[in-house]
Scaffold this motif. Structure first.
Motif, PDB file in Angstrom:
ATOM      1  N   ARG A  12       0.728  -1.596  -0.262  1.00 13.91           N
ATOM      2  CA  ARG A  12       0.024   0.152   0.216  1.00 13.91           C
ATOM      3  C   ARG A  12       0.737   1.383   0.143  1.00 13.91           C
ATOM      4  O   ARG A  12       2.667   0.990   0.214  1.00 13.91           O
ATOM      5  N   CYS A  13      -0.049   2.744  -0.488  1.00 17.79           N
ATOM      6  CA  CYS A  13       1.450   3.550  -0.380  1.00 17.79           C
ATOM      7  C   CYS A  13       0.080   5.303   0.636  1.00 17.79           C
ATOM      8  O   CYS A  13      -1.243   4.715   0.923  1.00 17.79           O
ATOM      9  N   THR A  14       1.026   5.524   0.899  1.00 21.34           N
ATOM     10  CA  THR A  14       0.894   7.363   1.458  1.00 21.34           C
ATOM     11  C   THR A  14       0.540   8.175   0.365  1.00 21.34           C
ATOM     12  O   THR A  14       1.142   7.825  -0.563  1.00 21.34           O
ATOM     13  N   SER A  15       0.690   9.246   0.572  1.00 17.24           N
ATOM     14  CA  SER A  15       0.643  10.606  -0.852  1.00 17.24           C
ATOM     15  C   SER A  15       2.344  10.453  -0.991  1.00 17.24           C
ATOM     16  O   SER A  15       2.954  11.214  -1.265  1.00 17.24           O
ATOM     17  N   ALA A  16       2.936   9.872   0.582  1.00 16.39           N
ATOM     18  CA  ALA A  16       4.520  10.225   0.766  1.00 16.39           C
ATOM     19  C   ALA A  16       5.601   8.935   0.717  1.00 16.39           C
ATOM     20  O   ALA A  16       6.622   8.984   0.351  1.00 16.39           O
ATOM     21  N   THR A  17       4.854   8.013   0.503  1.00 18.40           N
ATOM     22  CA  THR A  17       5.400   6.646   1.075  1.00 18.40           C
ATOM     23  C   THR A  17       4.971   5.622   1.083  1.00 18.40           C
ATOM     24  O   THR A  17       3.889   5.058   1.004  1.00 18.40           O
TER      25      THR A  17
END
Ligand code: 5AD
Ligand code: SF4
Length: 482
Positions: free
Chosen positions: A464-469
């Motif tokens: 999965r991801c966040t908007s930075a990682t």
């Protein structure tokens, strides 16, 4: 042993006040240096030169300015708020100086160059002011201060590249390092103070660059970032080390030389200028797996009229053509940018052109700024800073929102895939997690796994991801990678 004070190598043009320390085995003079750096990666690389010069004099470094004999602040002038932060910090050092009058406070870097002796008049607590090309003079300047005088050297040079000085790796994770390949800038973008503070462009001898990269690799480093204000105009002419024949080396050739040191050594570089980046450079990146597929190609504005006022010497169409070339030659290349909101006379339509070029490119990442007039620049002399602050702020926030969307979009493309990363160490947030970057420079965090350690290349499945990682798990077998 290099101290791991700084684990997160932020890729920020305006990093703030990081104390840099190292513990190197040298004959000591019993004196301690505290050095704090602001601004671009070049400044951080310069602090490593400065530390090297003073360690040679027997200094040791400390991470606590309260126990230092000499405090240096390596400054940035790129925007007004960068300078304000430095001034605030200087007043904190002033408190310490009142407690310990023997403390020497020095201002280095771009603000030193911009303000010169004015600094000594304005900031009474400053003892020494040294511009970016005068660091070799530091030992003499410190002696002058010790004999009771204020000291200053802000001479710019057409030759100085510090090629023979081996930088002390200060923010060391022992895995990634910067190598400065050139200094100064000849571009004269109208908003920019850099040509005035860092002087004329000059390229460093490729033999010394290669030697530095080889030495880092031999010491276990796995990634080098070649640094310059405008790396694509790197050009060196001189005699070949072996047979003294006259040779010319351009940036593509330099990249290739460094890439050939070892397939295990990753190469990054920054910053590229849209007017100078050649297909030859793009083909070189495509040819070598260990040259990372990531280009920082600042657009600044999406409007040809604004670009002309900025003296960027390319148009929107030219920039788009370069993006198309990158996509054709290196299909999975990540691209990042610098964008300025509210440059002099920018209209609403022109701001929309910036948003639309962002839609076109879908940057993986962008550094976004509100225009800040810098004294002495072409823009300050020729144009009125006429976009109201609230309009600049609103345009900047629209740019930021768009960038957050596209950063997330780009990272989402990795979810469900497996990427190869270089492990840099434990993650900032939890020592139960490791972190590292993939080829495209995206930060990947994953649970610490037995048998995996910093400096290794591993394959990580992105869950999965966040908007930075990107967040994932190590996969054991070598998979088909992206
Ligand atoms: N105002 C705002 N941003 C600026 N930059 C440089 N000068 C200014 C200024 N006066 C930005 C540019 C450059 C980055 C390093 O900083 O986007 O690429
Ligand atoms: Fe400044 Fe332009 Fe040079 Fe970059 S290329 S340092 S923005 S003058």
């Amino acid at each position: 042993m290099i101290d791991l004070q700084l684990t997160d190598k932020k890729h920020d043009e305006e990093r703030q006040g990081e104390a840099l320390i190292v513990d190197a085995p040298l004959v000591r003079n019993g004196r301690k240096l505290y050095i704090e750096s602001y601004g671009c990666q070049m400044n951080f690389a310069d602090s490593e030169i400065v530390a090297s010069i003073l360690l040679d004099q027997g200094f040791e470094t400390t991470g606590d300015y309260k126990e230092a004999d000499v405090v240096f602040i390596n400054t940035c002038s790129i925007r007004e708020n960068a300078e304000q932060r430095v001034r605030n910090r200087l007043s904190q050092f002033g408190v310490e100086k009142r407690r310990n009058p023997k403390l020497i406070v020095g201002v280095l870097g771009c603000m030193a160059e911009r303000l010169k002796s004015k600094f000594l008049e304005e900031e009474k607590l400053v003892d020494v002011v040294v511009g970016p090309d005068a660091y070799r003079e530091l030992p003499q300047l410190l002696s002058e201060v010790e004999s009771g005088h204020k000291a200053i050297n802000v001479l710019l040079s057409r030759e100085e590249t510090y090629a023979d000085i081996s930088p002390v790796r200060l923010n060391g994770n022992g895995i990634t390092a910067f190598i400065s390949i050139m200094r100064g800038c000849d571009n004269m973008c109208s908003f920019c103070v850099v040509p005035f503070t860092r002087g004329r462009e000059r390229s460093r001898d490729p033999h010394s660059i290669m030697a530095e990269a080889q030495d880092l690799f031999d010491r276990g480093y796995k990634e080098v970032t070649l640094l310059g204000q405008n790396v694509d105009s790197y050009k060196w002419k001189g005699s070949d080390a072996d047979d003294s024949a006259e040779i010319e080396v351009n940036f593509a050739q330099l990249l290739e030389k460094v890439a050939l040191i070892s397939p295990e050594l990753r190469i990054r570089f920054s910053t590229s200028h849209p007017k100078d980046i050649t297909d030859e450079v793009l083909y070189t990146i495509a040819k070598y797996d260990n040259i990372c597929n990531y280009i920082h190609l600042p657009v600044q504005s999406g409007s040809s009229r604004v670009l002309e006022l900025m003296n960027r010497t390319y148009t929107r169409e030219w920039y788009i053509n370069r993006i198309d070339a990158i996509r054709n030659i290196i299909p999975d290349c990540a691209i990042s940018s610098d964008i300025i909101a509210g440059f002099c006379t920018e209209t609403e339509e022109e701001h929309q052109e910036t948003l639309s070029i962002m839609d076109y490119v879908k940057y993986d990442f962008a550094f976004t700024f509100s225009y800040s007039e810098r004294p002495g620049t072409l823009a300050a002399r020729k144009f009125e800073d006429d976009v109201p602050e609230d309009v600049k702020k609103r345009r900047l926030s629209e740019i930021l929102i768009k960038q957050q969307e596209t950063s997330l979009y780009r990272l989402q493309q990795f979810v469900g895939k497996t990427v190869r990363i270089l492990v840099e160490g434990t993650s900032k947030k939890s020592d139960k997690d490791f972190c590292g970057r993939n080829d495209q420079n995206a930060m990947v965090v994953f649970p610490a796994t037995a048998g995996v350690s910093a400096g290794q290349y591993v394959y990580v499945h992105i869950d999965r991801c966040t908007s930075a990682t990107l967040l994932g798990t190590v996969v054991v077998e070598e998979p088909e990678i992206v």
